[in-house]
Design an enzyme around this catalytic site. Sequence first.
Site, mmCIF file in Angstrom:
data_model
loop_
_atom_site.group_PDB
_atom_site.id
_atom_site.type_symbol
_atom_site.label_atom_id
_atom_site.label_comp_id
_atom_site.label_asym_id
_atom_site.label_seq_id
_atom_site.Cartn_x
_atom_site.Cartn_y
_atom_site.Cartn_z
ATOM 1 N N SER A 142 26.582 35.255 45.464
ATOM 2 C CA SER A 142 26.319 36.341 44.522
ATOM 3 C C SER A 142 27.587 36.729 43.763
ATOM 4 O O SER A 142 28.664 36.853 44.331
ATOM 5 C CB SER A 142 25.790 37.551 45.289
ATOM 6 N N VAL A 167 36.175 43.120 40.378
ATOM 7 C CA VAL A 167 35.116 43.284 39.378
ATOM 8 C C VAL A 167 34.417 44.630 39.587
ATOM 9 O O VAL A 167 34.051 45.308 38.629
ATOM 10 C CB VAL A 167 34.111 42.105 39.436
ATOM 11 N N LEU A 195 31.511 45.342 41.199
ATOM 12 C CA LEU A 195 30.045 45.360 41.122
ATOM 13 C C LEU A 195 29.523 45.780 39.750
ATOM 14 O O LEU A 195 28.515 46.480 39.659
ATOM 15 C CB LEU A 195 29.460 46.256 42.220
ATOM 16 N N CYS A 203 29.829 46.253 50.907
ATOM 17 C CA CYS A 203 30.410 47.134 49.892
ATOM 18 C C CYS A 203 30.683 48.517 50.494
ATOM 19 O O CYS A 203 30.167 48.870 51.555
ATOM 20 C CB CYS A 203 29.520 47.206 48.660
ATOM 21 N N THR A 211 34.214 38.529 50.546
ATOM 22 C CA THR A 211 35.661 38.392 50.346
ATOM 23 C C THR A 211 36.424 39.188 51.417
ATOM 24 O O THR A 211 35.882 40.101 52.031
ATOM 25 C CB THR A 211 36.052 38.943 48.973
ATOM 26 N N GLY A 252 37.868 32.070 47.970
ATOM 27 C CA GLY A 252 38.364 30.740 47.644
ATOM 28 C C GLY A 252 38.844 29.942 48.849
ATOM 29 O O GLY A 252 38.835 30.435 49.982
ATOM 30 N N THR A 286 33.694 31.066 44.572
ATOM 31 C CA THR A 286 34.821 30.847 43.668
ATOM 32 C C THR A 286 34.807 29.483 42.985
ATOM 33 O O THR A 286 35.176 29.366 41.816
ATOM 34 C CB THR A 286 36.130 31.019 44.464
HETATM 35 C C1 LIG Z 1 34.317 37.371 40.828
HETATM 36 C C2 LIG Z 1 33.535 37.587 42.094
HETATM 37 C C3 LIG Z 1 32.456 38.487 42.095
HETATM 38 C C4 LIG Z 1 31.737 38.708 43.257
HETATM 39 N N1 LIG Z 1 30.666 39.568 43.241
HETATM 40 C C5 LIG Z 1 29.897 39.710 44.362
HETATM 41 C C6 LIG Z 1 28.732 40.517 44.348
HETATM 42 O O1 LIG Z 1 28.365 41.096 43.347
HETATM 43 N N2 LIG Z 1 28.022 40.622 45.498
HETATM 44 C C7 LIG Z 1 28.375 39.969 46.655
HETATM 45 O O2 LIG Z 1 27.686 40.087 47.654
HETATM 46 N N3 LIG Z 1 29.475 39.194 46.689
HETATM 47 C C8 LIG Z 1 30.235 39.052 45.565
HETATM 48 N N4 LIG Z 1 31.344 38.231 45.608
HETATM 49 C C9 LIG Z 1 31.674 37.517 46.854
HETATM 50 C C10 LIG Z 1 31.102 36.101 46.838
HETATM 51 O O3 LIG Z 1 29.710 36.115 46.769
HETATM 52 C C11 LIG Z 1 31.531 35.338 48.101
HETATM 53 O O4 LIG Z 1 30.988 35.982 49.225
HETATM 54 C C12 LIG Z 1 33.034 35.271 48.261
HETATM 55 O O5 LIG Z 1 33.627 35.019 47.014
HETATM 56 C C13 LIG Z 1 33.481 34.206 49.268
HETATM 57 O O6 LIG Z 1 33.059 32.936 48.906
HETATM 58 P P1 LIG Z 1 33.992 31.891 48.091
HETATM 59 O O7 LIG Z 1 35.266 31.766 48.838
HETATM 60 O O8 LIG Z 1 33.200 30.633 48.018
HETATM 61 O O9 LIG Z 1 34.217 32.490 46.753
HETATM 62 C C14 LIG Z 1 32.085 38.012 44.439
HETATM 63 C C15 LIG Z 1 33.151 37.127 44.432
HETATM 64 C C16 LIG Z 1 33.873 36.894 43.276
HETATM 65 C C17 LIG Z 1 35.018 35.926 43.305
#
Ligand SMILES: Cc1cc2nc3c(=O)[nH]c(=O)nc-3n(C[C@H](O)[C@H](O)[C@H](O)COP(=O)(O)O)c2cc1C
Lengths: 311, 311, 260, 260
Positions: free
Chosen positions: B27, B77, B79, B135, B198, B222, B272
Amino acid sequence: MNCNPLQTTLQSPRHSIQLKNPIVPASGTFGNGSIVHSLYDINQLGAVLTKSITVEPRSGNPSPRIYETPSGLLNSVGLENKGLPWFLEEVQPFLLSLETSKWVSIAGFTIEEFETLAHVMDTLPIDALEVNVSCPNIHANGVQFCQNMAVLEETLRRVRKATHHFLIAKIALETNPLSQALDIIEQENFDAVCIGNTIRGIAIDAETRKPFFHKIFAGLSGPAIKPIALRVVWEAYDSHPTLPIIGCGGIQCASDVIEFLAAGATSVEVGTLNLVDPFILPRLIQDLETYCCTHQIDLPNTIGSAHHSLR
Amino acid sequence: MNCNPLQTTLQSPRHSIQLKNPIVPASGTFGNGSIVHSLYDINQLGAVLTKSITVEPRSGNPSPRIYETPSGLLNSVGLENKGLPWFLEEVQPFLLSLETSKWVSIAGFTIEEFETLAHVMDTLPIDALEVNVSCPNIHANGVQFCQNMAVLEETLRRVRKATHHFLIAKIALETNPLSQALDIIEQENFDAVCIGNTIRGIAIDAETRKPFFHKIFAGLSGPAIKPIALRVVWEAYDSHPTLPIIGCGGIQCASDVIEFLAAGATSVEVGTLNLVDPFILPRLIQDLETYCCTHQIDLPNTIGSAHHSLR
Amino acid sequence: MIKTNGEIIEHQCIAKHIFLLSLRYPESNLIVEPGQFVQLSCPGKHTTLLKRPFSVFDASPNIVSIVYKVVGKGTTNLSEKRVGDSLEMILPCGNPFSIPQEGGLNVLIGGGLGIAPLHFLTKYYPKPPFEFWYGTSYEEEWIPANLLQRSGIDLHIHADFSTSNHHSLQFPENLLQKYQKESTTSPTKIYCCGPTKLMQNVTKHCMEKNIPIEVSLESRMACGFGICLGCSFLTKDGMKTVCKDGPTFDGSNVIWESLT
Amino acid sequence: MIKTNGEIIEHQCIAKHIFLLSLRYPESNLIVEPGQFVQLSCPGKHTTLLKRPFSVFDASPNIVSIVYKVVGKGTTNLSEKRVGDSLEMILPCGNPFSIPQEGGLNVLIGGGLGIAPLHFLTKYYPKPPFEFWYGTSYEEEWIPANLLQRSGIDLHIHADFSTSNHHSLQFPENLLQKYQKESTTSPTKIYCCGPTKLMQNVTKHCMEKNIPIEVSLESRMACGFGICLGCSFLTKDGMKTVCKDGPTFDGSNVIWESLT
Ligand SMILES: Cc1cc2nc3c(=O)[nH]c(=O)nc-3n(C[C@H](O)[C@H](O)[C@H](O)COP(=O)(O)O)c2cc1C
Ligand SMILES: Cc1cc2nc3c(=O)[nH]c(=O)nc-3n(C[C@H](O)[C@H](O)[C@H](O)COP(=O)(O)OP(=O)(O)OC[C@H]3O[C@@H](n4cnc5c(N)ncnc54)[C@H](O)[C@@H]3O)c2cc1C
Ligand SMILES: Cc1cc2nc3c(=O)[nH]c(=O)nc-3n(C[C@H](O)[C@H](O)[C@H](O)COP(=O)(O)OP(=O)(O)OC[C@H]3O[C@@H](n4cnc5c(N)ncnc54)[C@H](O)[C@@H]3O)c2cc1C
Ligand SMILES: Cc1cc2nc3c(=O)[nH]c(=O)nc-3n(C[C@H](O)[C@H](O)[C@H](O)COP(=O)(O)O)c2cc1C
Ligand code: FES
Ligand code: FES
């Protein structure tokens, strides 16, 4: 240009130690100093810190012990060391011959072991004792000492009683609740906190689909963890502004050092990057000097400055 | 070669959803799907998951919002989204037109908001609702919902009452105690857990020595965090082997996916890396197929296999 | 928008820390317009994860050129690449400038590397009359005039190194004032790209004089194509992404305070 | 041991996935001996943090050569480097082989890329008689004989592709047996480098026949110079590091089970 010296002082209510500069090697990533001393004069470092010593000799974990991750390193060395008697015989003379701040790291698997180590170290003319409370406590199901507040309190109290040295508690970045652990560190008259150790991670071999390490879990270090370490330092300074903080996690260049200082650290420890580049520490000192010169800043005013900028 | 299909089933005591393959966008890193759908057919994905929606429109945090770290990304960001009515009007039709599993992510700042969102979503013919309990909860001093066990329990209970959908709780990697949070997730009849979001980090601008983000804290994602995410998935599978796990954190190639599956995940989310390479998801599906073919493995037997190898 | 590999066919240092880089890619039917940008991966000694956005300085079938300044990890890596190396890229990203009016007088104001997309504009539309104003605060970062003129169009290049202010704020105001005193016709449109403060000032001036103003914004980006909301900012029409809704915007629509 | 930058002066593919790489560095007084290795940084598209260890295949003043096989991120990056590129390196690391006896018969057994340090041994000590046994399980990975012979020494190369077992376990046993049947003099010393299983088998054979055996071990390394204990393993003299106490060891001292 008018350049300020890099001296920094770890100042607690009862003790203070002055460092030539804030650059200290992290325990376990510098041997006991003698190998690196054959590469450059390690007396130029802010302090020299030895590999964590345990009461008994330990052969550590089976190989493999090293796994590279994106911008990081998982290690499963398992506190290999030749034990306290060997330390006293072999490491001590070299350490005491140095002309900079001399720090020793101790690790125990029981509170008693910590107590013994602190007691023995008390007689040595060293400058600080770093107490690695981020290692697993065998009495508490292998949970890290710093993750169980009652155990942490008892450990620090008994270590404090056993020695008059400047005491640094080295905690895990995952310490929870952080603020309570810091309260305990202050209450038990520890003089500083080192934030922090490696973060627990695992690796799986995609070819065999088995855990890469025999012990499954390993410690993640290196640039990958820097944003997290910096955050914990920030939080610690925010809640405990008078407790000296030694920042540690992923430092690889002078601007990283500046960031840790601005977040609230009084000095830093550099771990993984010693393994990548054996000559990194003197370069960091030099670059830090240049940075402070060109930016016309001094260290005392830099420490915690990112917090002050908000007020 | 005899190639096994990539189908995977998220199976809880009350619900089950079948995915074409385990690859799902995380997401917030995929928009609402329509932009990416103009690049390739997103119906080939295991599921499509929308950006977290809140009740009210949110303009999010001030810029800058993005800071690159070694092999990672800090984002602030905040939300940003146009709110529930907009979602129903603008996103819903596109989402419902898709021919793969349709997942919606919801985020609240109070328990009531979560309840409202779940209630409204209940009427939509979607396949799963991901509840972003990582959150901050404004009633609990901004602590994440998943970090306060009482709040988590109450939130999940009321969401579960509000909808009959397949429910996924998306928790933070720092969730502590993890095992208790997973107990609650199971007890409150959630159908799966997404591990994880994250990790909290900060960035400091070394030039100005001020926090880089207005909100100071940001979320680290990431490849840098992969060893940590993999560890939490491992621990969750170890303690709760029947709870379907969606692994998330740092995935960038097919072997990363295999590692998450072997650690116990039934499917994965990729965040990411969508930002680095908009075409990554179809390539992951292809590479995963190739991997399974050349290694002669099937997904059902791969899930959790790293644990079984120890027994 | 595609992902492709660009092979470096030209890479030269054209000013202090500033390089011209041209990449050839296999796809032949791609339309790349002025104001658009490329997302370029910049691997090398310094670890990078995200691609970096660079305005298109020039493009012809199968070839895209950028002009970049070395400011950090990715651009340092880039500067060490050689002809024959290949780099992954996403292109074209973002919306192009609107089409300049053929009869009118289009004034282009570029500060520093803001010159890049404006140069391409003059080349892409050979017919409309352009007046090209280019300023930079550091003489050593001056991009050689022959590079800007190589498109064969007669350009009026006004340079002003007199300001030590490194945002070059005075340069466009001085020029705009001078222009309004000396000239008889008013610009039909101004295109501006450069430091945010520059664009904000020019926009203010244009709004006072009722001259249409188009700007090309910058922002810290992650994805570069609208899915992460990393580059969102507030406009008079609500939140917009620099990368997908822009980078070209009607200057009068931008709420400049939201672009830190 | 120094840290320096090596400029690539030679880089060629010599067999499937196998490359010969030569680097020139400025320091002129460095002594690099057979059995030692270099820690080479391998930056590129695939992110790497640690340097990678490679045995010295050849060295002359200011120049060091390695032979490497592409197996992962770092070696893939390496394979994309070109003559003129420069790489950071630490050298020399570890202890060299002991000096081969001039009168005796020194038998070298190399499996796969284990050939690298043995080749340098034959070149560094031109006087002692060597018998060089080289085996690889994959014909396409065979390193061309002219590369091994270019030092001008007369080598006896025994190749055996007959085994499909990819640890090439049979090859040295077959040869050792054959050797002992046909030859009149027994080897005064055996040097062995290759897969761990190979070295373990050769050591077992040597210990049975009372032939001194020196091996060059491999391990996952982080630092490569003895400060992290990432490569520690158990020997009959206690824990030793492969990188600092080795990589050359008296085979009879190694506790093979501790080298997973
Ligand atoms: C730019 C950005 C926006 C994100 N927005 C949301 C969000 O709206 N809701 C959510 O549950 N996680 C959000 N996340 C978290 C990601 O869904 C994911 O859980 C997190 O980035 C870890 O995975 P990754 O290492 O593959 O990025 C966001 C992450 C990034 C980088
Ligand atoms: C739409 C767009 C078009 C651009 N066109 C050009 C161009 O034609 N030529 C050119 O030289 N640059 C251009 N930039 C800026 C360029 O993207 C950055 O200079 C580059 O990303 C820096 O990468 P780095 O790894 O070297 O710096 P980093 O190591 O990531 O950071 C170093 C410093 O660079 C600056 N920086 C980093 N990212 C950005 C960013 N996204 N925008 C602005 N500054 C940044 C910051 O001051 C930062 O502290 C453009 C940016 C955008 C958004
Ligand atoms: C003392 C010493 C001398 C060596 N000499 C040579 C040589 O002359 N030529 C040569 O080609 N290789 C040599 N190696 C092995 C070489 O270091 C590895 O192949 C290399 O580090 C792999 O890097 P990578 O980034 O490509 O692989 P990664 O992406 O890091 O890993 C891919 C795979 O490579 C293997 N691997 C990784 N690290 C090592 C390691 N330290 N040792 C062995 N295998 C590893 C593993 O199977 C791993 O799964 C030597 C290793 C040591 C310790
Ligand atoms: C190989 C290795 C061995 C380590 N051994 C110890 C140790 O014995 N005692 C200790 O307190 N920390 C030990 N650490 C942790 C480091 O001191 C440091 O806290 C951690 O690596 C984070 O810093 P870094 O990111 O700069 O490496 C070790 C780390 C590594 C990589
Ligand atoms: S950079 Fe991702 S939306 Fe603009
Ligand atoms: S690799 Fe660090 S001690 Fe050998």
